[in-house]
Write a protein that holds these residues in place. Structure first.
Motif, PDB file in Angstrom:
ATOM      1  N   ALA A 278       0.824  -1.211   0.000  1.00 34.71           N
ATOM      2  CA  ALA A 278       0.000   0.000   0.000  1.00 34.71           C
ATOM      3  C   ALA A 278       0.856   1.258   0.000  1.00 34.71           C
ATOM      4  O   ALA A 278       0.506   2.264  -0.627  1.00 34.71           O
ATOM      5  CB  ALA A 278      -0.932  -0.014   1.217  1.00 34.71           C
ATOM      6  N   THR A 279       1.993   1.201   0.689  1.00 35.11           N
ATOM      7  CA  THR A 279       2.888   2.356   0.735  1.00 35.11           C
ATOM      8  C   THR A 279       3.463   2.668  -0.639  1.00 35.11           C
ATOM      9  O   THR A 279       3.542   3.833  -1.051  1.00 35.11           O
ATOM     10  CB  THR A 279       4.027   2.096   1.728  1.00 35.11           C
ATOM     11  N   PHE A 280       3.861   1.623  -1.372  1.00 33.24           N
ATOM     12  CA  PHE A 280       4.425   1.839  -2.701  1.00 33.24           C
ATOM     13  C   PHE A 280       3.347   2.268  -3.697  1.00 33.24           C
ATOM     14  O   PHE A 280       3.601   3.088  -4.579  1.00 33.24           O
ATOM     15  CB  PHE A 280       5.129   0.572  -3.192  1.00 33.24           C
ATOM     16  N   VAL A 281       2.150   1.719  -3.557  1.00 37.88           N
ATOM     17  CA  VAL A 281       1.063   2.089  -4.470  1.00 37.88           C
ATOM     18  C   VAL A 281       0.641   3.540  -4.244  1.00 37.88           C
ATOM     19  O   VAL A 281       0.425   4.303  -5.190  1.00 37.88           O
ATOM     20  CB  VAL A 281      -0.138   1.143  -4.281  1.00 37.88           C
ATOM     21  N   ASP A 282       0.529   3.924  -2.973  1.00 38.32           N
ATOM     22  CA  ASP A 282       0.093   5.277  -2.619  1.00 38.32           C
ATOM     23  C   ASP A 282       1.303   6.130  -2.212  1.00 38.32           C
ATOM     24  O   ASP A 282       1.214   6.931  -1.283  1.00 38.32           O
ATOM     25  CB  ASP A 282      -0.925   5.204  -1.482  1.00 38.32           C
ATOM     26  N   TYR A 283       2.395   5.964  -2.936  1.00 43.20           N
ATOM     27  CA  TYR A 283       3.656   6.633  -2.560  1.00 43.20           C
ATOM     28  C   TYR A 283       3.553   8.139  -2.717  1.00 43.20           C
ATOM     29  O   TYR A 283       3.052   8.659  -3.714  1.00 43.20           O
ATOM     30  CB  TYR A 283       4.801   6.104  -3.422  1.00 43.20           C
ATOM     31  N   THR A 284       4.028   8.838  -1.708  1.00 43.76           N
ATOM     32  CA  THR A 284       4.157  10.288  -1.774  1.00 43.76           C
ATOM     33  C   THR A 284       5.603  10.653  -1.434  1.00 43.76           C
ATOM     34  O   THR A 284       6.169  10.103  -0.485  1.00 43.76           O
ATOM     35  CB  THR A 284       3.223  10.990  -0.775  1.00 43.76           C
ATOM     36  N   PRO A 285       6.214  11.534  -2.187  1.00 41.33           N
ATOM     37  CA  PRO A 285       7.611  11.889  -1.914  1.00 41.33           C
ATOM     38  C   PRO A 285       7.759  12.615  -0.593  1.00 41.33           C
ATOM     39  O   PRO A 285       6.799  13.160  -0.043  1.00 41.33           O
ATOM     40  CB  PRO A 285       7.973  12.803  -3.097  1.00 41.33           C
ATOM     41  N   ALA A 286       8.969  12.603  -0.075  1.00 38.43           N
ATOM     42  CA  ALA A 286       9.251  13.252   1.199  1.00 38.43           C
ATOM     43  C   ALA A 286       8.962  14.747   1.102  1.00 38.43           C
ATOM     44  O   ALA A 286       9.200  15.388   0.073  1.00 38.43           O
ATOM     45  CB  ALA A 286      10.706  13.018   1.590  1.00 38.43           C
ATOM     46  N   SER A 287       8.460  15.294   2.201  1.00 42.87           N
ATOM     47  CA  SER A 287       8.132  16.719   2.229  1.00 42.87           C
ATOM     48  C   SER A 287       8.301  17.233   3.648  1.00 42.87           C
ATOM     49  O   SER A 287       8.205  16.477   4.618  1.00 42.87           O
ATOM     50  CB  SER A 287       6.697  16.969   1.743  1.00 42.87           C
ATOM     51  N   PHE A 288       8.550  18.531   3.743  1.00 38.37           N
ATOM     52  CA  PHE A 288       8.618  19.203   5.035  1.00 38.37           C
ATOM     53  C   PHE A 288       7.879  20.519   4.904  1.00 38.37           C
ATOM     54  O   PHE A 288       8.347  21.446   4.238  1.00 38.37           O
ATOM     55  CB  PHE A 288      10.064  19.454   5.460  1.00 38.37           C
ATOM     56  N   GLY A 289       6.688  20.572   5.494  1.00 38.64           N
ATOM     57  CA  GLY A 289       5.844  21.747   5.292  1.00 38.64           C
ATOM     58  C   GLY A 289       5.379  21.805   3.847  1.00 38.64           C
ATOM     59  O   GLY A 289       4.839  20.838   3.313  1.00 38.64           O
ATOM     60  N   ASP A 290       5.637  22.917   3.190  1.00 35.16           N
ATOM     61  CA  ASP A 290       5.277  23.081   1.780  1.00 35.16           C
ATOM     62  C   ASP A 290       6.406  22.670   0.847  1.00 35.16           C
ATOM     63  O   ASP A 290       6.239  22.715  -0.380  1.00 35.16           O
ATOM     64  CB  ASP A 290       4.901  24.544   1.498  1.00 35.16           C
ATOM     65  N   TYR A 291       7.540  22.281   1.402  1.00 34.41           N
ATOM     66  CA  TYR A 291       8.706  21.936   0.573  1.00 34.41           C
ATOM     67  C   TYR A 291       8.652  20.458   0.191  1.00 34.41           C
ATOM     68  O   TYR A 291       8.579  19.579   1.060  1.00 34.41           O
ATOM     69  CB  TYR A 291       9.988  22.226   1.345  1.00 34.41           C
ATOM     70  N   ILE A 292       8.665  20.200  -1.108  1.00 35.31           N
ATOM     71  CA  ILE A 292       8.706  18.831  -1.634  1.00 35.31           C
ATOM     72  C   ILE A 292      10.149  18.523  -2.037  1.00 35.31           C
ATOM     73  O   ILE A 292      10.764  19.282  -2.795  1.00 35.31           O
ATOM     74  CB  ILE A 292       7.781  18.659  -2.850  1.00 35.31           C
ATOM     75  N   TYR A 293      10.676  17.437  -1.539  1.00 35.75           N
ATOM     76  CA  TYR A 293      12.072  17.098  -1.815  1.00 35.75           C
ATOM     77  C   TYR A 293      12.265  16.797  -3.302  1.00 35.75           C
ATOM     78  O   TYR A 293      11.439  16.107  -3.909  1.00 35.75           O
ATOM     79  CB  TYR A 293      12.504  15.888  -0.983  1.00 35.75           C
ATOM     80  N   PRO A 294      13.348  17.298  -3.892  1.00 36.86           N
ATOM     81  CA  PRO A 294      13.603  17.033  -5.314  1.00 36.86           C
ATOM     82  C   PRO A 294      13.929  15.565  -5.563  1.00 36.86           C
ATOM     83  O   PRO A 294      14.162  14.788  -4.632  1.00 36.86           O
ATOM     84  CB  PRO A 294      14.808  17.937  -5.623  1.00 36.86           C
TER      85      PRO A 294
END
Length: 379
Positions: A278-294
Protein backbone atom coordinates in the motif's frame (compact mmCIF):
# COMPACT_ATOMS: atom_id res chain seq x y z
CA UNK A 1 21.29 5.92 35.25
CA UNK A 2 19.15 3.69 33.03
CA UNK A 3 16.51 3.22 35.70
CA UNK A 4 16.26 7.00 36.10
CA UNK A 5 16.11 7.79 32.36
CA UNK A 6 13.53 5.03 31.83
CA UNK A 7 11.16 6.04 34.64
CA UNK A 8 11.60 9.81 34.93
CA UNK A 9 9.74 10.62 31.66
CA UNK A 10 6.64 8.89 33.01
CA UNK A 11 6.71 11.08 36.10
CA UNK A 12 6.99 14.23 34.00
CA UNK A 13 4.26 13.12 31.59
CA UNK A 14 1.88 12.50 34.49
CA UNK A 15 2.70 15.93 35.96
CA UNK A 16 2.18 17.63 32.58
CA UNK A 17 -1.03 15.68 32.02
CA UNK A 18 -2.46 16.78 35.38
CA UNK A 19 -1.52 20.38 34.62
CA UNK A 20 -2.88 20.17 31.10
CA UNK A 21 -6.17 18.58 32.15
CA UNK A 22 -6.89 21.55 34.44
CA UNK A 23 -6.54 24.08 31.61
CA UNK A 24 -9.47 25.50 29.63
CA UNK A 25 -9.78 23.83 26.25
CA UNK A 26 -8.15 20.58 27.39
CA UNK A 27 -11.32 18.65 26.61
CA UNK A 28 -11.24 19.90 23.01
CA UNK A 29 -7.70 18.68 22.53
CA UNK A 30 -8.31 15.28 24.10
CA UNK A 31 -11.46 14.71 22.03
CA UNK A 32 -9.51 15.62 18.90
CA UNK A 33 -6.90 13.04 19.90
CA UNK A 34 -9.30 10.13 20.50
CA UNK A 35 -11.89 10.86 17.80
CA UNK A 36 -11.03 8.92 14.60
CA UNK A 37 -11.02 10.51 11.16
CA UNK A 38 -12.37 7.77 8.89
CA UNK A 39 -11.26 9.54 5.71
CA UNK A 40 -7.65 9.41 6.88
CA UNK A 41 -8.06 5.73 7.78
CA UNK A 42 -8.58 4.97 4.08
CA UNK A 43 -5.14 6.32 3.15
CA UNK A 44 -2.00 4.16 3.09
CA UNK A 45 0.20 6.86 4.61
CA UNK A 46 -1.63 6.70 7.93
CA UNK A 47 -1.19 2.93 8.20
CA UNK A 48 2.45 3.23 7.17
CA UNK A 49 3.03 5.81 9.90
CA UNK A 50 1.23 3.57 12.39
CA UNK A 51 3.33 0.55 11.41
CA UNK A 52 6.51 2.62 11.69
CA UNK A 53 5.47 3.84 15.13
CA UNK A 54 4.78 0.30 16.34
CA UNK A 55 8.09 -1.00 15.00
CA UNK A 56 10.00 1.97 16.38
CA UNK A 57 8.34 1.80 19.81
CA UNK A 58 8.97 -1.91 20.27
CA UNK A 59 12.40 -2.00 18.62
CA UNK A 60 11.37 -4.59 16.03
CA UNK A 61 13.79 -4.84 13.12
CA UNK A 62 16.46 -2.76 14.88
CA UNK A 63 18.23 -5.54 16.78
CA UNK A 64 17.78 -3.87 20.17
CA UNK A 65 15.35 -6.48 21.52
CA UNK A 66 17.67 -9.33 20.54
CA UNK A 67 20.63 -7.60 22.13
CA UNK A 68 18.95 -6.93 25.46
CA UNK A 69 17.29 -10.36 25.53
CA UNK A 70 20.67 -12.05 25.11
CA UNK A 71 21.56 -10.90 28.63
CA UNK A 72 18.52 -12.60 30.16
CA UNK A 73 18.56 -15.78 32.17
CA UNK A 74 17.79 -18.84 30.06
CA UNK A 75 14.56 -19.48 31.99
CA UNK A 76 13.27 -15.92 31.62
CA UNK A 77 9.62 -15.94 30.57
CA UNK A 78 10.01 -14.31 27.16
CA UNK A 79 6.29 -14.52 26.35
CA UNK A 80 5.38 -12.66 29.54
CA UNK A 81 8.03 -10.02 28.83
CA UNK A 82 6.75 -9.65 25.27
CA UNK A 83 3.20 -9.02 26.44
CA UNK A 84 4.37 -6.57 29.11
CA UNK A 85 6.43 -4.68 26.53
CA UNK A 86 3.48 -4.39 24.17
CA UNK A 87 0.97 -3.25 26.79
CA UNK A 88 3.41 -0.74 28.31
CA UNK A 89 4.16 0.63 24.86
CA UNK A 90 0.47 1.10 24.08
CA UNK A 91 -0.24 2.72 27.45
CA UNK A 92 2.78 5.02 27.05
CA UNK A 93 1.57 6.18 23.63
CA UNK A 94 -1.91 6.87 25.02
CA UNK A 95 -0.47 8.73 28.01
CA UNK A 96 1.77 10.83 25.77
CA UNK A 97 -1.16 11.61 23.48
CA UNK A 98 -3.36 12.81 26.34
CA UNK A 99 -0.45 14.85 27.74
CA UNK A 100 0.29 16.63 24.46
CA UNK A 101 -3.23 17.22 23.19
CA UNK A 102 -4.61 18.49 26.49
CA UNK A 103 -2.13 21.38 26.29
CA UNK A 104 -2.68 21.86 22.54
CA UNK A 105 -6.41 22.17 23.26
CA UNK A 106 -5.62 24.97 25.69
CA UNK A 107 -3.44 26.67 23.07
CA UNK A 108 -6.28 26.41 20.54
CA UNK A 109 -8.71 28.12 22.89
CA UNK A 110 -6.20 30.69 24.08
CA UNK A 111 -5.29 31.68 20.50
CA UNK A 112 -8.93 31.38 19.37
CA UNK A 113 -8.04 29.19 16.39
CA UNK A 114 -9.30 25.72 15.38
CA UNK A 115 -7.25 22.92 16.87
CA UNK A 116 -6.57 21.58 13.37
CA UNK A 117 -4.40 24.67 12.80
CA UNK A 118 -2.51 24.10 16.04
CA UNK A 119 -1.60 20.44 15.55
CA UNK A 120 1.46 19.83 13.40
CA UNK A 121 2.67 16.54 12.03
CA UNK A 122 6.22 15.30 12.55
CA UNK A 123 8.84 16.91 14.78
CA UNK A 124 7.04 20.25 14.66
CA UNK A 125 4.46 18.91 17.10
CA UNK A 126 7.03 18.33 19.84
CA UNK A 127 9.56 21.05 19.08
CA UNK A 128 7.29 23.87 17.88
CA UNK A 129 3.59 23.52 18.71
CA UNK A 130 3.85 22.02 22.20
CA UNK A 131 6.63 24.37 23.44
CA UNK A 132 4.61 27.32 22.15
CA UNK A 133 1.61 26.05 24.11
CA UNK A 134 3.76 25.73 27.24
CA UNK A 135 4.91 29.33 26.81
CA UNK A 136 1.30 30.46 27.31
CA UNK A 137 1.06 28.81 30.75
CA UNK A 138 1.84 30.48 34.05
CA UNK A 139 5.49 29.81 34.98
CA UNK A 140 6.38 28.82 31.39
CA UNK A 141 10.07 28.44 32.29
CA UNK A 142 9.27 25.63 34.75
CA UNK A 143 7.07 23.65 32.37
CA UNK A 144 9.44 24.15 29.46
CA UNK A 145 12.39 22.96 31.55
CA UNK A 146 10.52 19.86 32.69
CA UNK A 147 9.36 19.08 29.16
CA UNK A 148 12.75 19.41 27.48
CA UNK A 149 14.51 17.63 30.33
CA UNK A 150 12.06 14.78 29.74
CA UNK A 151 12.99 14.77 26.05
CA UNK A 152 16.67 14.69 27.00
CA UNK A 153 16.21 11.66 29.25
CA UNK A 154 14.17 9.93 26.56
CA UNK A 155 16.95 10.55 24.05
CA UNK A 156 19.61 9.28 26.43
CA UNK A 157 17.61 6.16 27.22
CA UNK A 158 17.12 5.43 23.51
CA UNK A 159 20.80 5.95 22.82
CA UNK A 160 21.81 3.55 25.58
CA UNK A 161 19.91 0.77 23.81
CA UNK A 162 21.02 1.77 20.32
CA UNK A 163 24.66 2.04 21.32
CA UNK A 164 24.57 -1.29 23.16
CA UNK A 165 23.14 -2.93 20.03
CA UNK A 166 25.94 -1.59 17.84
CA UNK A 167 28.70 -2.37 20.35
CA UNK A 168 27.45 -5.91 20.96
CA UNK A 169 27.29 -6.60 17.22
CA UNK A 170 30.83 -5.30 16.70
CA UNK A 171 32.34 -7.13 19.66
CA UNK A 172 30.55 -10.43 18.99
CA UNK A 173 31.79 -10.51 15.39
CA UNK A 174 35.37 -9.47 16.12
CA UNK A 175 35.93 -11.75 19.12
CA UNK A 176 35.58 -14.81 16.90
CA UNK A 177 38.93 -13.88 15.40
CA UNK A 178 40.29 -11.74 18.27
CA UNK A 179 39.14 -13.19 21.62
CA UNK A 180 40.89 -10.50 23.68
CA UNK A 181 38.76 -7.75 22.11
CA UNK A 182 36.70 -7.59 25.31
CA UNK A 183 39.70 -5.99 27.02
CA UNK A 184 39.33 -3.02 24.65
CA UNK A 185 35.56 -2.63 24.92
CA UNK A 186 35.91 0.86 26.45
CA UNK A 187 37.87 2.12 23.44
CA UNK A 188 35.37 0.59 21.04
CA UNK A 189 32.53 2.38 22.86
CA UNK A 190 34.47 5.65 22.86
CA UNK A 191 35.32 5.37 19.15
CA UNK A 192 31.74 4.51 18.24
CA UNK A 193 30.36 7.47 20.23
CA UNK A 194 32.83 9.88 18.61
CA UNK A 195 32.06 8.63 15.10
CA UNK A 196 28.31 8.79 15.71
CA UNK A 197 28.63 12.31 17.10
CA UNK A 198 30.53 13.43 14.01
CA UNK A 199 28.01 11.72 11.72
CA UNK A 200 25.17 13.48 13.53
CA UNK A 201 26.64 16.99 13.32
CA UNK A 202 24.92 17.83 9.98
CA UNK A 203 21.58 17.38 11.76
CA UNK A 204 22.50 20.32 14.01
CA UNK A 205 23.11 22.73 11.13
CA UNK A 206 20.54 25.18 9.80
CA UNK A 207 19.25 22.68 7.25
CA UNK A 208 19.39 19.80 9.69
CA UNK A 209 15.62 19.50 9.94
CA UNK A 210 15.45 18.72 6.22
CA UNK A 211 18.08 16.02 6.57
CA UNK A 212 16.31 14.60 9.61
CA UNK A 213 13.03 14.48 7.72
CA UNK A 214 14.69 12.67 4.82
CA UNK A 215 16.20 10.07 7.17
CA UNK A 216 12.92 9.65 9.02
CA UNK A 217 10.91 9.35 5.80
CA UNK A 218 13.01 6.70 4.04
CA UNK A 219 15.57 4.61 6.01
CA UNK A 220 13.77 4.94 9.36
CA UNK A 221 10.40 4.43 7.66
CA UNK A 222 10.92 1.56 5.24
CA UNK A 223 14.03 -0.29 6.43
CA UNK A 224 12.70 -1.49 9.82
CA UNK A 225 9.54 -2.88 8.20
CA UNK A 226 11.58 -4.76 5.58
CA UNK A 227 14.05 -6.03 8.18
CA UNK A 228 11.22 -7.11 10.49
CA UNK A 229 9.52 -8.92 7.61
CA UNK A 230 12.74 -10.76 6.80
CA UNK A 231 13.17 -11.77 10.44
CA UNK A 232 9.67 -13.21 10.83
CA UNK A 233 9.90 -15.07 7.50
CA UNK A 234 13.25 -16.61 8.41
CA UNK A 235 12.06 -17.75 11.84
CA UNK A 236 8.68 -19.05 10.65
CA UNK A 237 9.59 -20.63 7.33
CA UNK A 238 13.35 -21.11 7.04
CA UNK A 239 14.27 -22.12 10.58
CA UNK A 240 10.75 -23.44 11.10
CA UNK A 241 8.06 -22.40 13.53
CA UNK A 242 7.89 -25.93 14.99
CA UNK A 243 11.58 -25.79 15.95
CA UNK A 244 11.05 -22.34 17.37
CA UNK A 245 8.15 -23.60 19.49
CA UNK A 246 10.35 -26.42 20.80
CA UNK A 247 13.07 -23.94 21.70
CA UNK A 248 10.57 -21.89 23.71
CA UNK A 249 9.28 -25.08 25.34
CA UNK A 250 12.79 -25.92 26.51
CA UNK A 251 12.99 -22.48 28.13
CA UNK A 252 9.52 -22.16 29.65
CA UNK A 253 8.26 -25.72 29.99
CA UNK A 254 5.21 -25.17 27.77
CA UNK A 255 4.51 -24.52 24.10
CA UNK A 256 3.29 -21.13 22.84
CA UNK A 257 -0.43 -21.13 22.07
CA UNK A 258 -2.10 -21.16 18.67
CA UNK A 259 -2.28 -17.35 18.67
CA UNK A 260 1.49 -17.11 18.39
CA UNK A 261 1.61 -19.65 15.57
CA UNK A 262 -1.02 -17.73 13.61
CA UNK A 263 0.84 -14.44 14.04
CA UNK A 264 4.20 -15.97 13.07
CA UNK A 265 2.93 -17.79 10.00
CA UNK A 266 0.40 -15.38 8.58
CA UNK A 267 -0.88 -12.39 10.50
CA UNK A 268 2.35 -10.46 11.09
CA UNK A 269 4.07 -11.08 7.73
CA UNK A 270 0.76 -10.57 5.93
CA UNK A 271 0.13 -7.20 7.55
CA UNK A 272 3.69 -6.06 6.85
CA UNK A 273 3.43 -7.08 3.19
CA UNK A 274 0.08 -5.29 2.83
CA UNK A 275 1.44 -2.12 4.43
CA UNK A 276 4.54 -2.16 2.22
CA UNK A 277 2.47 -2.73 -0.94
CA UNK A 278 0.00 0.00 0.00
CA UNK A 279 2.89 2.36 0.73
CA UNK A 280 4.42 1.84 -2.70
CA UNK A 281 1.06 2.09 -4.47
CA UNK A 282 0.09 5.28 -2.62
CA UNK A 283 3.66 6.63 -2.56
CA UNK A 284 4.16 10.29 -1.77
CA UNK A 285 7.61 11.89 -1.91
CA UNK A 286 9.25 13.25 1.20
CA UNK A 287 8.13 16.72 2.23
CA UNK A 288 8.62 19.20 5.04
CA UNK A 289 5.84 21.75 5.29
CA UNK A 290 5.28 23.08 1.78
CA UNK A 291 8.71 21.94 0.57
CA UNK A 292 8.71 18.83 -1.63
CA UNK A 293 12.07 17.10 -1.81
CA UNK A 294 13.60 17.03 -5.31
CA UNK A 295 14.18 13.80 -7.21
CA UNK A 296 17.88 13.61 -6.32
CA UNK A 297 17.10 13.88 -2.59
CA UNK A 298 14.48 11.14 -2.89
CA UNK A 299 17.07 9.01 -4.70
CA UNK A 300 19.43 9.45 -1.74
CA UNK A 301 16.65 8.36 0.60
CA UNK A 302 15.94 5.20 -1.39
CA UNK A 303 19.66 4.48 -1.59
CA UNK A 304 19.86 4.61 2.20
CA UNK A 305 16.94 2.17 2.39
CA UNK A 306 18.75 -0.14 -0.02
CA UNK A 307 21.95 -0.11 2.04
CA UNK A 308 20.12 -1.75 4.95
CA UNK A 309 18.51 -4.40 2.77
CA UNK A 310 21.75 -4.90 0.83
CA UNK A 311 23.48 -6.14 3.98
CA UNK A 312 21.16 -9.17 3.97
CA UNK A 313 21.69 -9.83 0.27
CA UNK A 314 25.46 -9.36 0.36
CA UNK A 315 25.94 -11.66 3.34
CA UNK A 316 23.65 -14.29 1.78
CA UNK A 317 25.82 -14.28 -1.37
CA UNK A 318 29.01 -14.39 0.71
CA UNK A 319 27.67 -17.30 2.76
CA UNK A 320 26.72 -19.31 -0.33
CA UNK A 321 30.03 -18.74 -2.09
CA UNK A 322 32.60 -18.91 0.70
CA UNK A 323 31.05 -20.77 3.64
CA UNK A 324 29.16 -23.59 1.88
CA UNK A 325 30.17 -26.44 -0.41
CA UNK A 326 28.54 -28.52 -3.14
CA UNK A 327 26.03 -27.62 -5.82
CA UNK A 328 23.91 -24.49 -5.68
CA UNK A 329 20.92 -26.34 -4.22
CA UNK A 330 23.13 -28.05 -1.63
CA UNK A 331 24.65 -24.70 -0.65
CA UNK A 332 21.20 -23.12 -0.22
CA UNK A 333 20.00 -26.04 1.93
CA UNK A 334 23.17 -25.90 4.06
CA UNK A 335 22.94 -22.11 4.46
CA UNK A 336 19.30 -22.42 5.58
CA UNK A 337 20.32 -24.64 8.50
CA UNK A 338 21.51 -23.15 11.81
CA UNK A 339 25.19 -23.35 12.67
CA UNK A 340 26.38 -26.30 14.80
CA UNK A 341 26.65 -24.01 17.83
CA UNK A 342 23.07 -22.73 17.55
CA UNK A 343 21.17 -23.16 20.76
CA UNK A 344 21.56 -22.35 24.46
CA UNK A 345 24.96 -21.04 25.57
CA UNK A 346 25.38 -23.54 28.44
CA UNK A 347 25.77 -27.26 27.84
CA UNK A 348 23.30 -28.25 30.58
CA UNK A 349 20.59 -26.29 28.81
CA UNK A 350 21.65 -27.60 25.42
CA UNK A 351 21.25 -31.18 26.58
CA UNK A 352 17.80 -30.42 28.03
CA UNK A 353 16.73 -28.81 24.76
CA UNK A 354 18.06 -31.67 22.63
CA UNK A 355 21.13 -29.89 21.27
CA UNK A 356 24.61 -31.34 21.14
CA UNK A 357 27.00 -29.99 23.82
CA UNK A 358 29.48 -27.38 22.62
CA UNK A 359 32.44 -29.39 23.86
CA UNK A 360 31.41 -32.30 21.67
CA UNK A 361 31.02 -29.97 18.69
CA UNK A 362 34.48 -28.54 19.28
CA UNK A 363 36.00 -32.00 19.34
CA UNK A 364 34.36 -32.90 16.03
CA UNK A 365 35.37 -29.69 14.32
CA UNK A 366 38.89 -29.52 15.69
CA UNK A 367 41.41 -29.37 12.90
CA UNK A 368 38.90 -28.17 10.27
CA UNK A 369 40.33 -24.77 9.47
CA UNK A 370 37.57 -23.91 7.00
CA UNK A 371 34.80 -24.30 9.56
CA UNK A 372 33.69 -21.11 11.27
CA UNK A 373 30.85 -20.43 13.66
CA UNK A 374 30.05 -18.32 16.64
CA UNK A 375 30.14 -20.23 19.93
CA UNK A 376 28.34 -17.35 21.61
CA UNK A 377 25.16 -17.75 19.58
CA UNK A 378 22.27 -18.05 22.01
CA UNK A 379 18.52 -18.32 21.74
Amino acid sequence: VVYFTATFPFVIMIVLLIRGATLPGAKTGILYFIKPDFELLLGAQLWTAAANQVIFSFGAGWGAVHTLASYNNYRTNCIRDCLILVFLGVLTSILAGFTVFSVLGFMSEDANVPIEEVVQAGPGLVFVAYPEALSRLPLPQLWSFLFFFMLLTLGLDSQFVTLETVITAIVDEIKIYWPTILNYRFYIILSTCVLMSIAGLPLCFQGGIYLETLLDWYPAGYSPMIMGLCEILVIAYVYGYSKFRKDIYSMLGYYPGIYWVVTWLGLTPGLLVLVLIATFVDYTPASFGDYIYPAWAQAIGWFLVFTSVACIIIYAIYNLIHLQEGSFVERVKAAAKPSPAWGPAQDKHRIEAGYEPLNSIMDKLEGHANTSFDLNTVL
